[in-house]
Write an enzyme that holds these catalytic residues in place. Structure first.
Site, short mmCIF file in Angstrom:
data_model
loop_
_atom_site.label_atom_id
_atom_site.label_comp_id
_atom_site.label_asym_id
_atom_site.label_seq_id
_atom_site.Cartn_x
_atom_site.Cartn_y
_atom_site.Cartn_z
N ASP A 1 -1.93 -0.45 5.95
CA ASP A 1 -2.24 0.14 7.26
C ASP A 1 -3.72 0.31 7.54
O ASP A 1 -4.12 0.47 8.69
CB ASP A 1 -1.58 1.52 7.37
CG ASP A 1 -2.24 2.55 6.46
OD1 ASP A 1 -2.64 3.63 6.96
OD2 ASP A 1 -2.38 2.28 5.25
N ASP B 1 0.86 -1.17 0.00
CA ASP B 1 0.00 0.00 0.00
C ASP B 1 0.91 1.24 0.00
O ASP B 1 2.10 1.15 0.30
CB ASP B 1 -0.89 -0.04 1.25
CG ASP B 1 -1.69 1.23 1.44
OD1 ASP B 1 -2.32 1.68 0.46
OD2 ASP B 1 -1.68 1.78 2.56
N ASP C 1 -0.08 5.22 0.94
CA ASP C 1 -0.25 6.17 2.05
C ASP C 1 -0.39 5.43 3.38
O ASP C 1 -1.21 4.53 3.52
CB ASP C 1 -1.49 7.04 1.82
CG ASP C 1 -1.34 7.94 0.61
OD1 ASP C 1 -0.73 9.01 0.74
OD2 ASP C 1 -1.85 7.56 -0.47
#
Length: 257
Positions: free
Chosen positions: A206, A29, A31
């Site tokens: 996240d 991922d 960001d």
């Protein structure tokens, strides 16, 4: 005091991941995983050290590295610069992807996105601090700078997504109306390509939007790595933040090269 039957079960933490192996593939991922979250979507900076790390990982894993992001590929290109051309990218939560072998592949865009953007913009103009992010296959409403607007922003996003026949995607201090697609499906599709097939996938993320990627990686014999604080997750391992991920990747490289 809660009765035993009402007690909330504690979140079970996850151990740190083992080092990458030459037989692994790596899905990242963007960001909150590769880069720290910024107050504004355009506030992210990709440093030369991170680009060098990605380049070394690409070499060590024989190209089996992909960035799987909620951002559009156009946004990732702008942030990564010329280095993006050599990296497999899945953008817009998997609704589009670009690989060195396939080129660009995308789901049909939704004609309603223009109207969604206009309605989000009207809300943002009336609520200072709220930011609209227009993507190739979705429109996001960010309220990180105006957290008190969360109830109104989430309610609006839910109504607009339903009106437009789009998916409502929740994230960290944001909600997005987007074309259907998920990161798990993107990982599964990429794992069928000749460069990735037969490897064991690690998926690092996240946010709740990464849970589909964790599940898909585990189904293919690998697993997910949660980046951030402990929470209920399908990830098999956890690292406490972006800096810890960079350290793990650097340590893995010493084992791989």
């Amino acid at each position: 005091m809660l009765a035993p039957s009402q007690a909330v079960a504690p979140v079970v933490d996850r151990p740190p991941p083992p080092p990458l192996l030459a037989s692994n593939s790596l899905f990242l991922d963007f960001d909150g995983t590769l880069v720290e979250l910024a107050e504004r979507p355009d506030g992210v900076i990709v440093g030369a050290d991170l680009l060098a790390l990605l380049d070394r990982l690409m070499t060590a894993l024989d190209g089996r590295l992909a960035i799987v992001s909620g951002r559009s590929i156009r946004q990732l290109d702008a942030l990564l610069g010329p280095a993006a051309a050599a990296i497999t990218l899945a953008g817009s939560h998997g609704a589009e992807r670009r690989t060195p072998t396939e080129g660009y592949v995308a789901a049909d865009g939704a004609a309603s996105l223009h109207d969604v953007a206009q309605r989000f913009e009207a809300f943002a103009e009336a609520h200072p601090g709220v930011i609209v992010e227009v993507k190739s296959h979705g429109v996001a409403l960010h309220y990180r700078l105006a957290p008190e607007r969360e109830p109104a922003a989430l309610g609006l996003a839910a109504r607009i997504a339903a009106d437009a026949g789009l998916i409502l995607q929740h994230g960290k201090m944001m909600a997005e109306a987007r074309v259907a697609g998920d990161k798990g499906a993107a990982l599964a599709a990429l794992m069928q390509l000749p460069g990735f097939a037969g490897s064991t996938p690690f998926f690092c993320g996240d946010d709740v939007t990464d849970e589909d990627g964790f599940i898909a990686a585990r189904a293919l014999g690998g697993g997910g790595i949660l980046i951030g604080d402990p929470r209920d997750t399908a990830a098999s391992w956890r690292l406490p933040g972006v800096a810890a991920l960079h350290r793990w990747l650097t340590t893995s490289l010493s084992e791989l090269l």
